[in-house]
Design a protein around this motif. Sequence first.
Motif, PDB file in Angstrom:
ATOM      1  N   THR A 196       0.986  -1.109   0.079  1.00 38.39           N
ATOM      2  CA  THR A 196       0.089   0.312  -0.152  1.00 38.39           C
ATOM      3  C   THR A 196       0.374   1.348   0.181  1.00 38.39           C
ATOM      4  N   VAL A 241      -7.449  -3.988   0.142  1.00 38.23           N
ATOM      5  CA  VAL A 241      -7.549  -4.781   1.410  1.00 38.23           C
ATOM      6  C   VAL A 241      -8.973  -5.505   1.420  1.00 38.23           C
ATOM      7  N   THR A 242      -9.844  -4.264   0.885  1.00 40.45           N
ATOM      8  CA  THR A 242     -11.156  -4.374   1.189  1.00 40.45           C
ATOM      9  C   THR A 242     -11.429  -6.138   0.413  1.00 40.45           C
ATOM     10  N   PRO A 316     -14.391   9.357   0.812  1.00 41.79           N
ATOM     11  CA  PRO A 316     -15.724  10.047   1.889  1.00 41.79           C
ATOM     12  C   PRO A 316     -17.274   9.645   1.338  1.00 41.79           C
ATOM     13  N   ASP A 335     -21.774   3.890   5.271  1.00 43.26           N
ATOM     14  CA  ASP A 335     -20.405   3.751   5.373  1.00 43.26           C
ATOM     15  C   ASP A 335     -19.270   3.467   6.037  1.00 43.26           C
ATOM     16  N   TRP A 337     -15.143   2.860   7.851  1.00 44.40           N
ATOM     17  CA  TRP A 337     -13.624   3.339   7.625  1.00 44.40           C
ATOM     18  C   TRP A 337     -12.252   2.403   8.631  1.00 44.40           C
ATOM     19  N   TRP A 338     -11.950   2.271   7.493  1.00 43.60           N
ATOM     20  CA  TRP A 338     -10.169   1.465   8.338  1.00 43.60           C
ATOM     21  C   TRP A 338      -9.002   1.832   7.035  1.00 43.60           C
ATOM     22  N   MET A 339      -8.328   1.323   7.032  1.00 49.26           N
ATOM     23  CA  MET A 339      -7.305   1.366   6.134  1.00 49.26           C
ATOM     24  C   MET A 339      -6.387   0.207   6.292  1.00 49.26           C
ATOM     25  N   THR A 340      -5.770  -0.436   5.030  1.00 46.09           N
ATOM     26  CA  THR A 340      -5.491  -1.499   4.750  1.00 46.09           C
ATOM     27  C   THR A 340      -3.968  -1.788   6.552  1.00 46.09           C
ATOM     28  N   GLU A 341      -3.892  -0.773   6.839  1.00 44.99           N
ATOM     29  CA  GLU A 341      -2.931  -1.546   8.051  1.00 44.99           C
ATOM     30  C   GLU A 341      -3.406  -1.644   9.768  1.00 44.99           C
ATOM     31  N   MET A 360     -18.865   9.094   9.504  1.00 41.68           N
ATOM     32  CA  MET A 360     -17.853   7.683   8.804  1.00 41.68           C
ATOM     33  C   MET A 360     -18.433   6.745  10.037  1.00 41.68           C
ATOM     34  N   ASP A 421      -5.030  10.585   8.771  1.00 43.63           N
ATOM     35  CA  ASP A 421      -5.838  10.727   8.383  1.00 43.63           C
ATOM     36  C   ASP A 421      -6.347  12.101   9.497  1.00 43.63           C
ATOM     37  N   PHE A 433     -15.079  12.754   9.040  1.00 43.53           N
ATOM     38  CA  PHE A 433     -13.417  12.594   7.738  1.00 43.53           C
ATOM     39  C   PHE A 433     -13.411  14.337   7.809  1.00 43.53           C
ATOM     40  N   ARG A 436      -6.654  14.622   4.356  1.00 39.75           N
ATOM     41  CA  ARG A 436      -5.500  14.109   4.807  1.00 39.75           C
ATOM     42  C   ARG A 436      -4.422  14.639   6.224  1.00 39.75           C
ATOM     43  N   MET A 440      -1.266  11.670   0.274  1.00 38.02           N
ATOM     44  CA  MET A 440      -1.720  10.234   0.198  1.00 38.02           C
ATOM     45  C   MET A 440      -2.472  10.821  -0.734  1.00 38.02           C
ATOM     46  N   ASN A 442      -6.354  10.224  -2.786  1.00 39.49           N
ATOM     47  CA  ASN A 442      -7.429   8.635  -3.223  1.00 39.49           C
ATOM     48  C   ASN A 442      -8.167   9.360  -3.859  1.00 39.49           C
TER      49      ASN A 442
HETATM   50  C1  WTA Z   1      -9.252   6.571   3.501  1.00 38.75           C
HETATM   51  C2  WTA Z   1      -9.272   0.823   2.434  1.00 38.75           C
HETATM   52  C3  WTA Z   1     -13.175   8.611   4.220  1.00 38.75           C
HETATM   53  C4  WTA Z   1      -8.562   6.866   4.346  1.00 38.75           C
HETATM   54  C5  WTA Z   1     -10.304   0.207   3.271  1.00 38.75           C
HETATM   55  C6  WTA Z   1      -8.076   6.078   4.744  1.00 38.75           C
HETATM   56  C7  WTA Z   1     -11.450   6.996   3.550  1.00 38.75           C
HETATM   57  C8  WTA Z   1      -7.882   5.448   3.540  1.00 38.75           C
HETATM   58  C9  WTA Z   1     -12.723   5.907   4.818  1.00 38.75           C
HETATM   59  C10 WTA Z   1      -7.292   4.075   3.676  1.00 38.75           C
HETATM   60  C11 WTA Z   1     -13.747   6.442   4.564  1.00 38.75           C
HETATM   61  C12 WTA Z   1     -10.895   5.043   4.403  1.00 38.75           C
HETATM   62  N1  WTA Z   1     -14.395   8.053   4.695  1.00 38.75           N
HETATM   63  N2  WTA Z   1     -11.635   7.941   3.684  1.00 38.75           N
HETATM   64  N3  WTA Z   1     -14.977   5.663   4.734  1.00 38.75           N
HETATM   65  N4  WTA Z   1     -12.609   4.923   4.108  1.00 38.75           N
HETATM   66  N5  WTA Z   1     -10.863   6.119   3.547  1.00 38.75           N
HETATM   67  O1  WTA Z   1      -5.345   1.371   2.885  1.00 38.75           O
HETATM   68  O2  WTA Z   1      -8.406   7.647   4.051  1.00 38.75           O
HETATM   69  O3  WTA Z   1      -6.698   0.784   0.652  1.00 38.75           O
HETATM   70  O4  WTA Z   1      -6.211   6.543   5.378  1.00 38.75           O
HETATM   71  O5  WTA Z   1      -7.971   1.102   2.858  1.00 38.75           O
HETATM   72  O6  WTA Z   1      -8.386   5.836   2.827  1.00 38.75           O
HETATM   73  O7  WTA Z   1      -7.404   3.090   2.390  1.00 38.75           O
HETATM   74  P1  WTA Z   1      -6.741   1.803   2.509  1.00 38.75           P
END
Ligand code: WTA
Length: 550
Positions: A196, A241-242, A316, A335, A337-341, A360, A421, A433, A436, A440, A442
């Motif tokens: 990522t 990751v999703t 967003p 909605d 919210w999470w991240m690869t990490e 979110m 974030d 939200f 960033r 990064m 998006n």
């Molecule tokens: C952004 C995807 C706004 C955010 C699962 C985060 C979001 C990055 C949301 C992670 C959301 C993810 N609203 N922004 N609901 N979900 N983000 O690693 O900036 O591809 O840090 O993971 O996407 O992206 P990643």
Amino acid sequence: MGEILKPLKGDFHLTDYQSVYETFNWKDVSLFNKQTVNAAYETIDRHVEEGYGEKIALHYVNQDKREDLTFKEVQRQVNHYVHILRSNGVKKGDRVFIFLPKNPACYIAILATIRIGAIAGPLFEGFMEEAIKERINDCKANVLITDQTLGERIKTENIPTVATILYQETIEKAPIVEDHYVEWMDPGEGMLIHYTSGSTGQPKGVLHAHRAVTHHAQSGKWVLDVHDEDVYWCTSHPGWVTGSVYGLFAPWLNRATIVIQGGRFNAKLWYQIIEDLGVSILYSAPTAFRYLMAEGDLYKQYDLSSLRHILSVGEPLNPEVIYWAHRALQLRIHDTWWMTETGGHIIVNLPSEPIKPGSMGRPFPGIEVGILDEEGNELPRGEIGQLAVKTTWPGLMKTIWNNDEKFRSYFPYKGWYISGDLATQDEDGYIFFQGRHDDMINSSGERIGPFEVESSLIEHPAVKEAGVIGKPDEIRGEIVKAFITLRSNVDETPELKESIRQHVKTRLAAHSAPREIEVINELPKTKISGKILRRELKQKEIERQAIDKS
Ligand code: WTA
């Protein structure tokens, strides 16, 4: 703040957020307490052993092709891949990269790799030569599974550690030999690696451990809210990751029937798939919902009555989109919210809870979220700060591959994971939200590192320097925009810009190629270190956009 949308009606797994949030402990989940575990076993084999072998595990649709596989049939194919991998000497701890289109083999190869204790590295099918090479070499992968078409993007001399390349076509032609081997793992041992992007450096390998399935299973139950009768469709490729966590693990850990769609986004086709397969839960990204909304009344031509629940992630989610879905489809978009990490959901909207469009959602039970100032102190409600998560939880990455320093940089304050974030939390606990903290990009929910794109741009013979930013865009959230300076004696022409765009597209990936390229005389830089000031480029671009609009 806008209107609050009431919860859906239905039979949900979690109906009392507040009390569960206060009392839930990960130790209550049986998966959490296992001494040894295997994520692939939990995902498929367990269901067969418990008598669900005949249940449909997946519907695969690709143009005119349609294939349905039961859990038992998926297991049989995983066994076959296990046999092939083991007879090629693959063992615990090896890295097996999987570069396949969104098809059942991609899911099966990931599971077979994990079942024998190796680490699966799924690669997005849109990646080109340079992007693949970079990731495989960083991870010193031992084996690559691909197919004849995607395999053409790989030059073996560029990936010296890969001793074996296995082709899907060859594996499928071989007589099926079932190998039931399961490597029982310590929950903290690695299983899955996703590369990522951040704002600096090349993409990094986020390594997840087998214990993450506890998080996948629990969020699958409560947030996706999958039940036995559901047909669940997550539109993401497992290279993201999703696509792996919520396309493969979470639904299958909960024994759901999943949809795998080959090919690209197409509004008519998507509605048709929902109607034909009776999709009841859809998980996608705001860009896709904005495209559907832009198609207006198209949805009226389809029977979408099977849908009971929609989820969104990655960027967003605009309140207008939520209101549109509420009006048109009579459904809320939830909605997340999470991240690869983070390895799994952190902030969520449950189907049984009120939602505030623009937010979110609230923290997942068992997970504590904080909004911190620059010193790492928690800010009062209503203030904007760094979105942080209290350590630790089962899905949290194990490490960054071969980069301990990078891994540690996520934890600058004791006891907190820092997301990068910015966000704010209201009195009711809903989180909003705010952007960033770094550069990064998006675009359509895909995380793009400006450094990787800049590195590719300056490999083009005409480009001297490059600064890459995310430019706000109504449909895609952001688009990749490059500012470049040219080498002397090079003239700016439309053909040149196109050739620069193609250069990135054919080496990295189509989604990384700048949609806009602007030639300038000089890039803004910091005085001391001479780093390119992307923030300044972005600020100017936003100001210009505002003027153009007015
Ligand atoms: C952004 C995807 C706004 C955010 C699962 C985060 C979001 C990055 C949301 C992670 C959301 C993810 N609203 N922004 N609901 N979900 N983000 O690693 O900036 O591809 O840090 O993971 O996407 O992206 P990643």
